[in-house]
Every structure is written in C-alpha cells, then in structure tokens.
Design a protein around this motif. Structure first.
Motif, mmCIF file in Angstrom:
data_model
loop_
_atom_site.group_PDB
_atom_site.id
_atom_site.type_symbol
_atom_site.label_atom_id
_atom_site.label_comp_id
_atom_site.label_asym_id
_atom_site.label_seq_id
_atom_site.Cartn_x
_atom_site.Cartn_y
_atom_site.Cartn_z
ATOM 1 N N GLU A 185 27.682 55.326 48.023
ATOM 2 C CA GLU A 185 27.196 54.938 46.858
ATOM 3 C C GLU A 185 27.268 52.678 47.397
ATOM 4 O O GLU A 185 26.292 52.717 47.313
ATOM 5 N N THR A 186 28.366 52.674 48.205
ATOM 6 C CA THR A 186 28.707 51.407 47.972
ATOM 7 C C THR A 186 27.927 51.206 49.313
ATOM 8 O O THR A 186 27.007 49.934 49.520
ATOM 9 N N VAL A 187 27.695 51.545 50.589
ATOM 10 C CA VAL A 187 27.579 51.660 51.553
ATOM 11 C C VAL A 187 26.293 52.039 51.680
ATOM 12 O O VAL A 187 25.786 50.394 52.150
ATOM 13 N N LEU A 188 25.131 53.038 50.725
ATOM 14 C CA LEU A 188 24.013 52.730 50.612
ATOM 15 C C LEU A 188 24.022 52.328 49.547
ATOM 16 O O LEU A 188 22.622 51.212 50.124
ATOM 17 N N ILE A 223 36.551 63.412 47.885
ATOM 18 C CA ILE A 223 35.500 63.884 47.717
ATOM 19 C C ILE A 223 35.021 62.848 46.412
ATOM 20 O O ILE A 223 33.695 62.388 46.239
ATOM 21 N N VAL A 224 35.522 62.905 45.701
ATOM 22 C CA VAL A 224 35.469 61.942 44.361
ATOM 23 C C VAL A 224 35.888 60.890 44.579
ATOM 24 O O VAL A 224 34.497 59.100 43.930
ATOM 25 N N VAL A 225 36.379 60.015 45.763
ATOM 26 C CA VAL A 225 36.284 59.154 46.132
ATOM 27 C C VAL A 225 35.672 58.109 46.679
ATOM 28 O O VAL A 225 34.597 57.365 47.023
ATOM 29 N N PHE A 226 35.027 59.477 47.893
ATOM 30 C CA PHE A 226 34.168 59.402 49.224
ATOM 31 C C PHE A 226 32.511 59.382 48.450
ATOM 32 O O PHE A 226 32.034 58.260 48.398
ATOM 33 N N THR A 278 42.556 59.465 49.301
ATOM 34 C CA THR A 278 41.785 58.572 49.014
ATOM 35 C C THR A 278 41.928 57.258 50.768
ATOM 36 O O THR A 278 40.737 56.768 50.890
ATOM 37 N N GLY A 279 42.712 57.156 51.441
ATOM 38 C CA GLY A 279 43.316 56.674 52.247
ATOM 39 C C GLY A 279 41.740 56.702 53.410
ATOM 40 O O GLY A 279 40.679 56.410 53.812
ATOM 41 N N LEU A 280 42.148 58.212 53.186
ATOM 42 C CA LEU A 280 41.083 59.047 54.262
ATOM 43 C C LEU A 280 39.467 58.694 53.916
ATOM 44 O O LEU A 280 38.577 58.505 54.723
ATOM 45 N N SER A 281 38.743 58.874 52.201
ATOM 46 C CA SER A 281 37.554 58.793 52.004
ATOM 47 C C SER A 281 37.464 56.759 52.702
ATOM 48 O O SER A 281 36.304 56.986 52.887
ATOM 49 N N VAL A 282 38.424 56.361 52.315
ATOM 50 C CA VAL A 282 38.217 54.498 52.752
ATOM 51 C C VAL A 282 37.751 54.391 54.363
ATOM 52 O O VAL A 282 36.353 53.927 54.326
ATOM 53 N N GLY A 283 38.714 55.640 54.698
ATOM 54 C CA GLY A 283 38.689 54.639 56.531
ATOM 55 C C GLY A 283 37.118 55.760 56.781
ATOM 56 O O GLY A 283 36.405 54.805 57.650
ATOM 57 N N LEU A 322 33.652 53.546 58.394
ATOM 58 C CA LEU A 322 33.238 54.576 59.514
ATOM 59 C C LEU A 322 31.893 54.168 59.602
ATOM 60 O O LEU A 322 30.707 54.253 60.029
ATOM 61 N N LEU A 323 31.412 54.847 58.540
ATOM 62 C CA LEU A 323 29.749 54.951 57.577
ATOM 63 C C LEU A 323 29.330 53.616 57.627
ATOM 64 O O LEU A 323 28.010 54.052 58.066
ATOM 65 N N GLY A 324 29.857 52.657 57.276
ATOM 66 C CA GLY A 324 29.055 51.368 56.776
ATOM 67 C C GLY A 324 29.026 50.696 58.462
ATOM 68 O O GLY A 324 27.756 50.007 58.448
ATOM 69 N N ILE A 325 29.979 51.038 59.178
ATOM 70 C CA ILE A 325 29.624 49.654 60.661
ATOM 71 C C ILE A 325 28.745 50.945 61.269
ATOM 72 O O ILE A 325 27.820 50.913 62.301
ATOM 73 N N GLY A 326 28.756 52.312 61.396
ATOM 74 C CA GLY A 326 27.348 53.097 62.292
ATOM 75 C C GLY A 326 25.692 52.862 61.535
ATOM 76 O O GLY A 326 25.169 52.610 62.650
ATOM 77 N N ILE A 327 26.109 52.267 59.944
ATOM 78 C CA ILE A 327 24.391 52.341 60.061
ATOM 79 C C ILE A 327 24.304 50.589 60.534
ATOM 80 O O ILE A 327 22.805 50.966 61.118
#
Length: 285
Positions: A127-130, A119-122, A43-48, A52-57
């Motif tokens: 989806e949230t980031v998009l 995978i399931v949490v990411f 869970t922690g890895l998926s949140v992290g 990072l993906l949101g910041i990159g976008i």
C-alpha cells in the motif's frame, strides 16, 4: 519534504508496527516466545520485497515514454487502494486484534507464522509503495524525505506506546488521520485526472468541455501560493489545491471528496470504535 508522503508512510508504518506488536504480545502470552524470531523474519522479508518493488516501479517509470498515462493510472490505483484501506479501518478496524490473534493461533508451524507475518506486513508495504508512487514521480527527493520522516515518526511513536507505555486514543487517531487521507486521496484523484487529460490531448483525443478550464485563480508560477510554490505545494498535497483546474479534474476531485468524507464520517459516527478504556493503541497488544 512531501507532507503527503510523510502522512501516508507514518500511518502505514504505524499500522505495521501495531500488527507486529499484537503478534509478538500474543506469542508471549501463549508461551510461544521461541517463535518471535519467525515474526521478525517475516517482517524483514516483507520490508525487503516492498523496497525492491518500489525501486522496480521507479525504474519502469524512468523508461516510459508516455509518463502522463503512467502517472494518471498510478494515481488512480493509489486512490482505489487508499480508499479501501480508509473505509476498511473505519468499518472493520475494531476487530483487528481478534482477527490477527485467531490467525496466529492457527499458525503453529514456523513457516506458517513467517508466511502470515509476511503477508500482513507486506500488505502495508505494498500500500505504501502504491500510495507514494505518484508523489515520487513528481518529486522524488521530497517523497523520499517524507518516507524517511514517516518511518522515523512511526517507529518513535511505536516505541513510546509499547516500550514506554504511553497511551493514545485509537479511535481519534484513525478518525483524524482518515479525514486527512481522504483529502490526500482526493488530491491524487484530481492529479491523476489532470495527467490523463494531458495524455489524451497530446494523443489527439477530444474530451470536449472536460478539458476546458473550470477556474483559474491567476496566481503566477513564481508565487509561494502557486500549487508548486513553498506554501501552495503543501496545500496541494494535503487538500488537492491547484491554481487552475480542468472541468474533468474538478468534477472527479470534488465528487470523490464529498462522497468519501460522507462515508467515512458516517462510519465513525456510528460508533465503530467505542469509547472505552480498551480503545487505546497500548491495549491493542
């Protein structure tokens, strides 16, 4: 605060919390409590990675020259993913508990369980980031405030459900939130179309009547009822409200709205979530 960002984040975060709770409850029920730490690690890895993906976008958006094109494509992408998520939950969501438990039962090795949880949490994080990207490109501060409020609200509700034992009807929760999200997605589709029309016109493309004004309410920009005003901005996010629209935007937005509402209402009307005692979020775990 962006109401759309709050609603989307709240639902996605709550779904993630439900998934994690189902996994942990299954591990405890099957005597695998020692693997719960693997669930939290995944869970922690998926949140992290989602952060990072949101910041990159956002950094990518800041360096672009044709922002209208980016916002249009981002809005369309968010609509596609949001629509698939809404319809999947309406048609397949009743099997989420059994599906997750089957996957966890096969994930015996620590790395397998970490990977599955990740995978399931990411997926929810992605989806949230998009979904939030179009909101953040328009109002970063309001979207971030909605993000934080949505996360806080989801965590509080998750605690009340799994920590205190409060019950909430799963069918009604997803039914009404799905209807709200259909309106949000319709607004995103309309906004994305508007941005693409502006980009096309700036680049010299002729769109004919699609770029012509379909209606104009004549409400001044300083009015609270303008789609950028105090009240109008809330309606704009929740219902895709705008004081004026091009024909292209009106056609896309209202066609999407009517079609999606029909499909979602029909899916729920078929009794996808039967009204029974097990139809509560508390019983998911």
């Amino acid at each position: 605060m962006s109401v759309g960002a709050f609603l989307i984040t709240f639902r996605e975060a709550l779904e993630a919390a439900i998934i994690v709770a189902i996994i942990i409850a299954y591990l405890r029920r099957t005597g695998r409590e020692n693997q719960i730490r693997d669930v939290w690690l995944g869970t922690g890895l998926s949140v992290g990675l989602s952060v990072l993906l949101g910041i990159g976008i956002l950094r990518l958006y800041g360096g672009l020259g044709e922002k209208e094109l980016f916002e249009g494509i981002a809005s369309y992408l968010a609509v596609i993913v949001l629509t698939s998520m809404i319809y999947w939950m309406a048609t397949k969501g009743k099997d989420i508990k059994a599906e997750i438990e089957n996957k966890v039962s096969a994930s015996i090795a620590p790395l397998a369980l970490i990977g599955f949880t990740f995978i399931v949490v990411f997926r929810e994080g992605l989806e949230t980031v998009l979904f939030l990207t179009p909101f953040m490109t328009r109002d970063l501060g309001g979207a971030l405030l909605g993000l934080v409020a949505g996360l806080a609200g989801a965590l509080v509700l998750a605690y009340l459900i799994y920590g205190v034992g409060m019950r909430i009807n799963l069918r009604k929760f997803f039914y009404f939130s799905s209807i709200f999200l259909v309106f949000v997605a319709a607004g995103l589709a309309g906004y994305g179309t508007h941005e693409l029309i502006e980009w096309a016109e700036e680049d010299g493309y002729s769109l004919g009547f699609l770029a012509n004004t379909a209606y104009d309410l004549g409400i001044p920009s300083e009015s609270i009822w303008h789609h950028n005003g105090a009240i109008g901005s809330v309606f704009a996010v929740l219902f895709g409200y705008s004081v004026s629209m091009e024909w292209g935007r009106a056609i896309v937005q209202f066609s999407y709205l009517l079609t999606s509402l029909y499909l979602v209402l029909r899916a729920y009307g078929r009794g996808v979530y039967p009204r029974e005692e097990g139809d509560t979020l508390r019983h998911l775990a």
